[in-house]
Write a protein that holds these residues in place. Structure first.
Motif, short mmCIF file in Angstrom:
data_model
loop_
_atom_site.label_atom_id
_atom_site.label_comp_id
_atom_site.label_asym_id
_atom_site.label_seq_id
_atom_site.Cartn_x
_atom_site.Cartn_y
_atom_site.Cartn_z
N MET A 14 52.72 52.14 64.70
CA MET A 14 53.21 50.91 64.08
C MET A 14 52.09 50.01 63.57
N ALA A 15 50.84 50.27 63.99
CA ALA A 15 49.67 49.53 63.50
C ALA A 15 49.82 48.03 63.65
N ARG A 16 50.22 47.59 64.82
CA ARG A 16 50.43 46.15 65.05
C ARG A 16 49.16 45.35 64.81
N ARG A 17 48.00 45.90 65.25
CA ARG A 17 46.75 45.15 65.10
C ARG A 17 46.25 45.10 63.66
N MET A 18 46.84 45.94 62.80
CA MET A 18 46.50 45.90 61.37
C MET A 18 47.54 45.09 60.60
N GLY A 19 48.21 44.21 61.30
CA GLY A 19 49.22 43.38 60.65
C GLY A 19 50.43 44.18 60.20
N GLY A 20 50.65 45.34 60.83
CA GLY A 20 51.79 46.18 60.46
C GLY A 20 51.52 47.08 59.27
N ASN A 21 50.33 46.97 58.66
CA ASN A 21 49.99 47.85 57.54
C ASN A 21 49.81 49.28 58.06
N ASP A 22 50.27 50.24 57.32
CA ASP A 22 50.17 51.64 57.70
C ASP A 22 48.69 52.03 57.64
N LYS A 23 48.08 52.25 58.82
CA LYS A 23 46.62 52.45 58.88
C LYS A 23 46.13 53.59 58.02
N GLY A 24 46.86 54.68 58.00
CA GLY A 24 46.41 55.82 57.21
C GLY A 24 46.31 55.54 55.73
N LEU A 25 47.07 54.55 55.26
CA LEU A 25 47.09 54.23 53.83
C LEU A 25 46.22 53.02 53.48
N VAL A 26 45.64 52.38 54.49
CA VAL A 26 44.74 51.26 54.23
C VAL A 26 43.48 51.80 53.55
N LYS A 31 39.47 54.70 49.00
CA LYS A 31 40.49 55.73 49.21
C LYS A 31 41.18 55.48 50.54
N PRO A 32 42.42 55.94 50.66
CA PRO A 32 43.15 55.72 51.92
C PRO A 32 42.38 56.30 53.10
N MET A 33 42.46 55.61 54.21
CA MET A 33 41.70 56.02 55.39
C MET A 33 41.99 57.46 55.81
N ILE A 34 43.23 57.89 55.68
CA ILE A 34 43.57 59.25 56.08
C ILE A 34 42.80 60.29 55.27
N GLU A 35 42.46 59.97 54.04
CA GLU A 35 41.71 60.93 53.22
C GLU A 35 40.32 61.18 53.79
N HIS A 36 39.74 60.19 54.44
CA HIS A 36 38.45 60.40 55.09
C HIS A 36 38.60 61.41 56.23
N SER A 37 39.68 61.27 57.01
CA SER A 37 39.93 62.23 58.09
C SER A 37 40.17 63.63 57.53
N ILE A 38 40.94 63.71 56.46
CA ILE A 38 41.21 65.01 55.82
C ILE A 38 39.90 65.65 55.37
N PRO A 97 43.39 61.30 64.90
CA PRO A 97 44.08 60.13 64.36
C PRO A 97 43.72 59.91 62.89
N CYS A 98 44.53 59.12 62.22
CA CYS A 98 44.31 58.85 60.80
C CYS A 98 43.23 57.80 60.56
N ASP A 99 42.75 57.17 61.62
CA ASP A 99 41.83 56.04 61.45
C ASP A 99 40.43 56.31 62.00
N CYS A 100 40.01 57.57 61.99
CA CYS A 100 38.66 57.95 62.41
C CYS A 100 37.96 58.62 61.23
N PRO A 101 37.35 57.85 60.36
CA PRO A 101 36.81 58.42 59.12
C PRO A 101 35.48 59.16 59.26
N LEU A 102 34.90 59.19 60.46
CA LEU A 102 33.60 59.84 60.64
C LEU A 102 33.65 61.01 61.62
N LEU A 103 34.78 61.66 61.72
CA LEU A 103 34.94 62.76 62.68
C LEU A 103 33.84 63.80 62.51
N PRO A 104 33.41 64.44 63.61
CA PRO A 104 32.34 65.45 63.51
C PRO A 104 32.74 66.63 62.63
N LEU A 105 31.77 67.11 61.88
CA LEU A 105 32.01 68.27 61.03
C LEU A 105 32.00 69.57 61.83
#
Length: 196
Positions: A14-26, A31-38, A97-105
């Protein structure tokens, strides 16, 4: 025979701490945060799935299968994992998670090595100081156990880990790999750090 490893990116909260904004699409660095994870996990797995309980068409535009939790009511990351384990035919499932844009390669390689060397059922990542409870590699055959745990009213994922042979895989050589973004302020700090 090589092992098949699929991945699920959890974007169902629900991303309450992001003001309800969908974290993956922030947006983070245009680019959307989820794209960094991808981008970080795509070379490491065969298939990627996205667990999202809202904005599903926007996630589907990324070109990956999207599914919501089997159980409604925002029951937390376990609900997304359970659904993902039912969607894959892989030997192992990587969960991030969708909000970890620096995951190990080398996330999958190191976690799989640890599982195999210790005969474990799952591995959870650690930055050397703290375990990262929603960065894990596990056998999809654990689905029934996780579902029974959730159906029993439990939500704490580390309590479920304790019921199985779980190993911790340390990434202390990459301490920033698991920085996640929960607030607009953290997003700004991370963007500034990446840009340097």
């Amino acid at each position: 025979m090589s092992l098949r490893i699929d991945a699920v990116i959890l974007a169902g909260g629900m991303a309450r701490r992001m003001g309800g904004n969908d974290k993956g699409l922030v947006e983070l660095l245009d680019k959307p945060m989820i794209e960094h994870s991808i981008d970080r996990i795509k070379p490491q797995v065969k298939e990627i799935m996205i667990n999202a309980n809202r904005n599903q068409s926007r996630y589907a535009d990324l070109g990956y299968p999207v599914f919501s939790d089997e159980d409604s009511g925002y029951l937390g990351p376990l609900a997304g994992m359970i659904t993902a384990m039912g969607q894959t035919q892989a030997d192992y499932l990587l969960v991030v998670p969708c909000d970890c844009p620096l995951l190990p390669l080398d996330l999958v390689e190191r976690m799989l090595t640890k599982i195999q060397s210790e005969g474990a059922e799952l591995a959870v990542a650690s930055d050397g100081k703290r375990e990262q409870p929603v960065v894990l590699l596990l056998k999809p055959s654990l689905r029934d156990s996780m579902k029974a745990f959730l159906d029993g009213g439990e939500r704490k994922i580390d309590f479920w880990y304790a019921k199985h042979h779980c190993v911790v895989t340390e990434f202390s050589d990459q301490p920033n790999a698991f920085i996640n973004v929960n607030t607009p302020e953290q997003k700004q700090q991370l963007a500034e750090a990446i840009a340097k």
